[in-house]
Design a protein around this motif. Structure first.
Motif, PDB file in Angstrom:
ATOM      1  N   UNK A   1      39.113  41.118  44.864  1.00 27.01           N
ATOM      2  CA  UNK A   1      39.529  40.798  46.233  1.00 27.01           C
ATOM      3  C   UNK A   1      38.937  41.805  47.225  1.00 27.01           C
ATOM      4  N   UNK A   2      39.070  43.090  46.899  1.00 24.12           N
ATOM      5  CA  UNK A   2      38.560  44.140  47.786  1.00 24.12           C
ATOM      6  C   UNK A   2      37.040  44.029  47.934  1.00 24.12           C
ATOM      7  N   UNK A   3      36.332  43.838  46.817  1.00 25.94           N
ATOM      8  CA  UNK A   3      34.876  43.721  46.853  1.00 25.94           C
ATOM      9  C   UNK A   3      34.442  42.520  47.695  1.00 25.94           C
ATOM     10  N   UNK A   4      35.030  41.357  47.438  1.00 28.73           N
ATOM     11  CA  UNK A   4      34.636  40.161  48.178  1.00 28.73           C
ATOM     12  C   UNK A   4      34.981  40.298  49.664  1.00 28.73           C
ATOM     13  N   UNK A   5      36.097  40.943  49.967  1.00 26.29           N
ATOM     14  CA  UNK A   5      36.467  41.163  51.368  1.00 26.29           C
ATOM     15  C   UNK A   5      35.459  42.066  52.066  1.00 26.29           C
ATOM     16  N   UNK A   6      35.044  43.125  51.390  1.00 24.50           N
ATOM     17  CA  UNK A   6      34.057  44.038  51.970  1.00 24.50           C
ATOM     18  C   UNK A   6      32.725  43.330  52.203  1.00 24.50           C
ATOM     19  N   UNK A   7      32.253  42.623  51.206  1.00 22.65           N
ATOM     20  CA  UNK A   7      30.961  41.929  51.314  1.00 22.65           C
ATOM     21  C   UNK A   7      31.016  40.862  52.402  1.00 22.65           C
ATOM     22  N   UNK A   8      32.087  40.093  52.424  1.00 27.07           N
ATOM     23  CA  UNK A   8      32.216  39.042  53.431  1.00 27.07           C
ATOM     24  C   UNK A   8      32.303  39.655  54.827  1.00 27.07           C
ATOM     25  N   UNK A   9      33.009  40.768  54.947  1.00 29.59           N
ATOM     26  CA  UNK A   9      33.067  41.468  56.225  1.00 29.59           C
ATOM     27  C   UNK A   9      31.691  41.917  56.686  1.00 29.59           C
ATOM     28  N   UNK A  10      30.872  42.394  55.764  1.00 28.03           N
ATOM     29  CA  UNK A  10      29.501  42.792  56.106  1.00 28.03           C
ATOM     30  C   UNK A  10      28.696  41.591  56.600  1.00 28.03           C
ATOM     31  N   UNK A  11      28.859  40.452  55.927  1.00 34.94           N
ATOM     32  CA  UNK A  11      28.118  39.256  56.345  1.00 34.94           C
ATOM     33  C   UNK A  11      28.587  38.772  57.713  1.00 34.94           C
TER      34      UNK A  11
ATOM     35  N   UNK B   1      31.963  31.029  54.199  1.00 31.30           N
ATOM     36  CA  UNK B   1      33.047  30.094  53.892  1.00 31.30           C
ATOM     37  C   UNK B   1      33.406  30.092  52.411  1.00 31.30           C
ATOM     38  N   UNK B   2      32.393  30.102  51.558  1.00 24.42           N
ATOM     39  CA  UNK B   2      32.646  30.130  50.110  1.00 24.42           C
ATOM     40  C   UNK B   2      33.374  31.416  49.741  1.00 24.42           C
ATOM     41  N   UNK B   3      32.888  32.537  50.244  1.00 22.23           N
ATOM     42  CA  UNK B   3      33.541  33.812  49.937  1.00 22.23           C
ATOM     43  C   UNK B   3      34.984  33.834  50.438  1.00 22.23           C
ATOM     44  N   UNK B   4      35.212  33.291  51.621  1.00 25.02           N
ATOM     45  CA  UNK B   4      36.585  33.258  52.158  1.00 25.02           C
ATOM     46  C   UNK B   4      37.500  32.423  51.264  1.00 25.02           C
ATOM     47  N   UNK B   5      36.989  31.324  50.735  1.00 30.27           N
ATOM     48  CA  UNK B   5      37.794  30.500  49.828  1.00 30.27           C
ATOM     49  C   UNK B   5      38.150  31.281  48.568  1.00 30.27           C
ATOM     50  N   UNK B   6      37.202  32.048  48.055  1.00 33.91           N
ATOM     51  CA  UNK B   6      37.451  32.866  46.868  1.00 33.91           C
ATOM     52  C   UNK B   6      38.459  33.967  47.208  1.00 33.91           C
ATOM     53  N   UNK B   7      38.297  34.594  48.352  1.00 33.82           N
ATOM     54  CA  UNK B   7      39.231  35.638  48.792  1.00 33.82           C
ATOM     55  C   UNK B   7      40.638  35.069  48.903  1.00 33.82           C
ATOM     56  N   UNK B   8      40.765  33.885  49.483  1.00 35.89           N
ATOM     57  CA  UNK B   8      42.082  33.249  49.612  1.00 35.89           C
ATOM     58  C   UNK B   8      42.692  33.000  48.236  1.00 35.89           C
ATOM     59  N   UNK B   9      41.885  32.516  47.297  1.00 40.45           N
ATOM     60  CA  UNK B   9      42.378  32.278  45.942  1.00 40.45           C
ATOM     61  C   UNK B   9      42.811  33.562  45.258  1.00 40.45           C
ATOM     62  N   UNK B  10      42.024  34.614  45.421  1.00 41.79           N
ATOM     63  CA  UNK B  10      42.389  35.899  44.821  1.00 41.79           C
ATOM     64  C   UNK B  10      43.649  36.467  45.474  1.00 41.79           C
ATOM     65  N   UNK B  11      43.802  36.275  46.777  1.00 41.14           N
ATOM     66  CA  UNK B  11      44.995  36.758  47.473  1.00 41.14           C
ATOM     67  C   UNK B  11      46.228  36.051  46.956  1.00 41.14           C
ATOM     68  N   UNK B  12      46.135  34.738  46.789  1.00 45.09           N
ATOM     69  CA  UNK B  12      47.277  33.974  46.270  1.00 45.09           C
ATOM     70  C   UNK B  12      47.618  34.394  44.854  1.00 45.09           C
ATOM     71  N   UNK B  13      46.610  34.630  44.036  1.00 41.86           N
ATOM     72  CA  UNK B  13      46.834  35.079  42.660  1.00 41.86           C
ATOM     73  C   UNK B  13      47.489  36.449  42.636  1.00 41.86           C
ATOM     74  N   UNK B  14      47.030  37.343  43.525  1.00 38.50           N
ATOM     75  CA  UNK B  14      47.615  38.694  43.585  1.00 38.50           C
ATOM     76  C   UNK B  14      49.065  38.640  44.045  1.00 38.50           C
TER      77      UNK B  14
END
Length: 120
Positions: free
Chosen positions: A21-31, A103-116
């Motif tokens: 979650x943290x990694x994908x959030x950082x990368x998506x934030x950079x993009x 958008x794809x990364x945000x969907x993954x982030x949302x899924x990881x957030x819900x799982x967490x």
């Protein structure tokens, strides 16, 4: 406490999903930052490269023997990683927008957030 000590503690305490979650959030934030700065094409390469590396790593881990994720989920992650690789080339060439990758990364982030949240 030094910053390095904090990072070590966080690494030990974080679950793998929280790390993802943290990694994908950082990368998506950079993009998003690159997009908002008006960058396009080859100027996006640094943030796109990091995203491509993350997805390549996810794909390799899913293809590894002994991976305990469900087969269907592993196949989906590998499929997304292949798409990210191809689509990134289109973005770098200026033929497509970074939006779909975000958008794809945000969907993954949302899924990881819900799982967490469910694990807490």
């Amino acid at each position: 406490m030094s910053l390095d000590a904090y990072r070590r503690v966080r690494t030990i305490a974080e679950t793998p999903r929280a790390q993802e979650y943290r990694l994908m959030s950082q990368i998506t934030g950079e993009m998003i930052h690159a997009r908002d700065a008006g960058l396009n094409g080859a100027a996006l390469v640094p943030s796109l490269h990091r995203n491509r590396q993350a997805w390549s790593t996810f794909s390799s881990l899913c293809a590894a023997p002994g991976n305990k994720l469900p087969t269907e989920l592993r196949a989906s992650i590998i499929s997304i990683a292949l798409w990210v690789d191809r689509y990134t080339s289109e973005v770098v060439a200026g033929r497509d927008s970074i939006e779909d990758l975000i958008s794809v990364n945000r969907a993954i982030i949302d899924g990881l957030a819900n799982e967490n949240l469910q694990a807490a």
